[in-house]
Each structure stands twice: as structure tokens, then as C-alpha cells.
Write a protein that holds these residues in place. Sequence first.
Motif, PDB file in Angstrom:
ATOM      1  N   GLN A 168       0.731  -1.918   0.030  1.00  0.00           N
ATOM      2  CA  GLN A 168      -0.101   0.004   0.395  1.00  0.00           C
ATOM      3  C   GLN A 168       0.852   1.683  -0.354  1.00  0.00           C
ATOM      4  O   GLN A 168       0.538   2.048  -0.947  1.00  0.00           O
ATOM      5  CB  GLN A 168      -0.602  -0.384   1.591  1.00  0.00           C
ATOM      6  N   ASP A 173       0.044   3.657  -2.989  1.00  0.00           N
ATOM      7  CA  ASP A 173      -0.308   5.416  -2.499  1.00  0.00           C
ATOM      8  C   ASP A 173       0.341   5.926  -3.107  1.00  0.00           C
ATOM      9  O   ASP A 173       0.844   7.640  -2.563  1.00  0.00           O
ATOM     10  CB  ASP A 173      -0.582   5.581  -0.531  1.00  0.00           C
ATOM     11  N   ARG A 381      -7.570  -2.857   6.927  1.00  0.00           N
ATOM     12  CA  ARG A 381      -8.289  -1.749   5.822  1.00  0.00           C
ATOM     13  C   ARG A 381      -9.166  -1.252   7.509  1.00  0.00           C
ATOM     14  O   ARG A 381     -10.532  -0.303   7.360  1.00  0.00           O
ATOM     15  CB  ARG A 381      -9.165  -2.029   5.114  1.00  0.00           C
TER      16      ARG A 381
END
Length: 422
Positions: A168, A173, A381
Amino acid sequence: MDIISTYNLTLILMAAAFAFFMAWGIGANDVANAMGTSVGSKALTIKQAIIVAMIFEFAGAYLAGGEVTSTIRKGIIDSAYFIDTPELLVFGMIGSLLAAGFWLLIASYLGWPVSTTHSIIGAIVGFAAVGVSPDAVEWGKVLGIVGSWVVTPMIAGLLAYFIFISAQKLIFDSESPLDMAKRYVPFYMGLTGFVIALVTITKGLKHVGLNFTLMESIALAVGIAVVVFFLGKIMIGRLRFDPAADRDMHYTNVEKVFAVLMVVTACAMAFAHGSNDVANAIGPLAAVVSIVQNGGEISSKATLAWWVLPVGAVGIVLGLAMLGKRVIATIGKGITHLTPSRGFAAELAAASTVVIASGTGLPISTTQTLVGAVLGVGMARGIAALNLGVVRNIVVSWVVTLPAGAIMSIIFFFIIKTAFGV
């Protein structure tokens, strides 16, 4: 001893039929460990997953399932208690196979991913403790297995959490996900190559008679990882994407790369699973065949008759084809929403945990490991990403597995014992 000599063919046929039933249950329930995440993330359709799993599970079970198997799985009972009454061990093993097979059928129908190893162990503990003597059971090992309910999902969950968070942060990102994918995905590929090689060497090849020391296994796995890293770099370097495309398109393309990685991991897990867990069905069968053919003599290891491995391998494949999709749906879609990158993180974490457990001798359930890994990805998450109702059902099914196997095996043990007039 008359019992064994008079009824030996009947006993062997019963054991073979129930071992096939147990292997069928392993296919229906456990194969989801390898394929559930691939289906959930849409890297494979359910039909493709079943075909791929059938090929690799069969190859693992048949090619690397072993010429010799432990007759008493995980040394969970002391065979000294059966020296004077070997027929009780034969009846117990037959009853245990039937009990474990029934429990796996029930769990698979309900879509619960339970441990096939714990199913057969619970069954063996049940008949030995009640039918023979509580002292016949190695209770310390049983406690170790109960402890593994917490330890292995936790290790896998933490690993999956950090693998997913790293992907991530490093890739998704970033300003340019595609450029970052080209830079970092080869490292993930190399890590995958390393873990898969170690799983295959430690869990699969030892059954074929290829025994490597730990250092040799690691050196071989590092060599494979380096090759995979450079191959991955070349392949990803050749991929051409439209730089003008919007960010969502970039994400989709990056996920496609992870989807390929995931399918490779799933195939390796299916092979390792087939080679390792087929013993849950054929170990007790090998015990029965060995005792009957050796006139009641109990040995800790048994050389397999030529027909034993195909019984396990074909049983696994049929169980998967007939009822496998229910548990695959639970793991792939029921716990949390999976994308290829999340599924890859879960698969890699599960495979890594299997390697760690093999190296440390920790009793392990591939089911609990993978569920723990999927939970870890979901937790990355936030707790809201998890379907807590499904998670609760899964945990309850794990706790129930040992006593369910034990109760059914006690009932079947006494029925078989009475039927044979002992």
C-alpha cells in the motif's frame, strides 16, 4: 488375533473406503486454503480454480505424498497400549477415518473452513481415551495443537498485515503506482519465489526421497529467489501501459500484476498441501494395512501399498470438484473484500507461516493459517472491513472440530467393535 486373520480383507476394504471418504472431505474443505483468495479477488473464476487445484493437489498427493507415512499422525497416541490388542487400534483407526470424514462433510456443506489435521487428531484422541485408556493419549501434544489455534493465525495475520501495508505504502499510495510497481514488484516476486521454494522443498520433496539439510534448502531457495527477481524485473519492464490513463486505470494494471503472482502462489500452496495433508487420510489406512499384513505387529512407520496413494489423491480431487466451492466462497468472499494485491499478501503470509512452522516444529493447520492471513489483510483496512459474523462462525467451528471428531469416533469405534464381536 483370529479377528485380524479372519476378517483382514474386510478390515482393509473398510479402511480404504473410509480413507477415501476422509480424502474426499479434505478436498471439499481444505483445498480452499490454496484457491479461496484467488477466487475472492477474481484472479481466477471458480471453475478455473477447481481445475488448477485438481491438477496441483493431485500432483502433490500422488507424486510427493510419500512412500512411507507415520501410522499414527503427529505421535498423538502411545502405540504401547495396543501391543496386546492390535485389533483395537485397527477398529479405532477405521472409526476415526469415518468420524473425520463425516465432520468434514458437515463443515464443508456449511461452508466452514476447518482443519482436516485437527479433525483426524480429535477422532484418534477420542477413541484412544475412551475406548482404551486416557493414558494412551499424549495430552501434551494435544495441548500444543490447541495452542496453535491462537499462535499460527496470529503469525499469519501479522505477516499479511505488514506485507499488505508495505505494498500500500510503496506502490498504491505513491504518485505513480505503475512506476513504483515496476520498481518494487520484482522484490515481492523474489520473496514469493523464496517462500514457495522453501515450502516445496520442506513440505513436498522430502516425500520423494530428496532430503536437504536446512542450510541446503535455504541456499537453494535463495538461488531460486534471485532468478525469479530478475525474471520478474524483465517481464514487468516489458509491460507497456498508457501513462496518460487515469489513476484508477493504473491501479487496475498494478492489480493485474499481483493477480499473476497470486495464481503462482496458489499453485505452489496446492502442491504443498496435497503432498502434506494427504497423510491425514492415508496415515490411518497405512496403519490398518500394516497391522493386518504383519499379523498384528504395530510399527511407527508403514511403507505404503501401491494402491494407497491413489485412494488419497483421487479422493481429494473428487471432494474438491463436488463440494469445494462452498468453503472457497467463505474464504474468498465471506471474511473481507479481496483484491489481487490483498489476496497475494494473504497467500504469501500463509506460505511463510507454513515455512516458519515447519522449521520450528510448531503444529500447524493450513486452514487456520490462511484464515488468519485473510483476517490480517482485512484488519489493515480497519475492523469495519471484516464480516464479524462469518469470523465468529469460523472460530466456533475450529473449537468444535476436536470434540466433534472425538465424539463421532467414540461412537463408530464401539459400533465397529460390537459388529466384529470384540
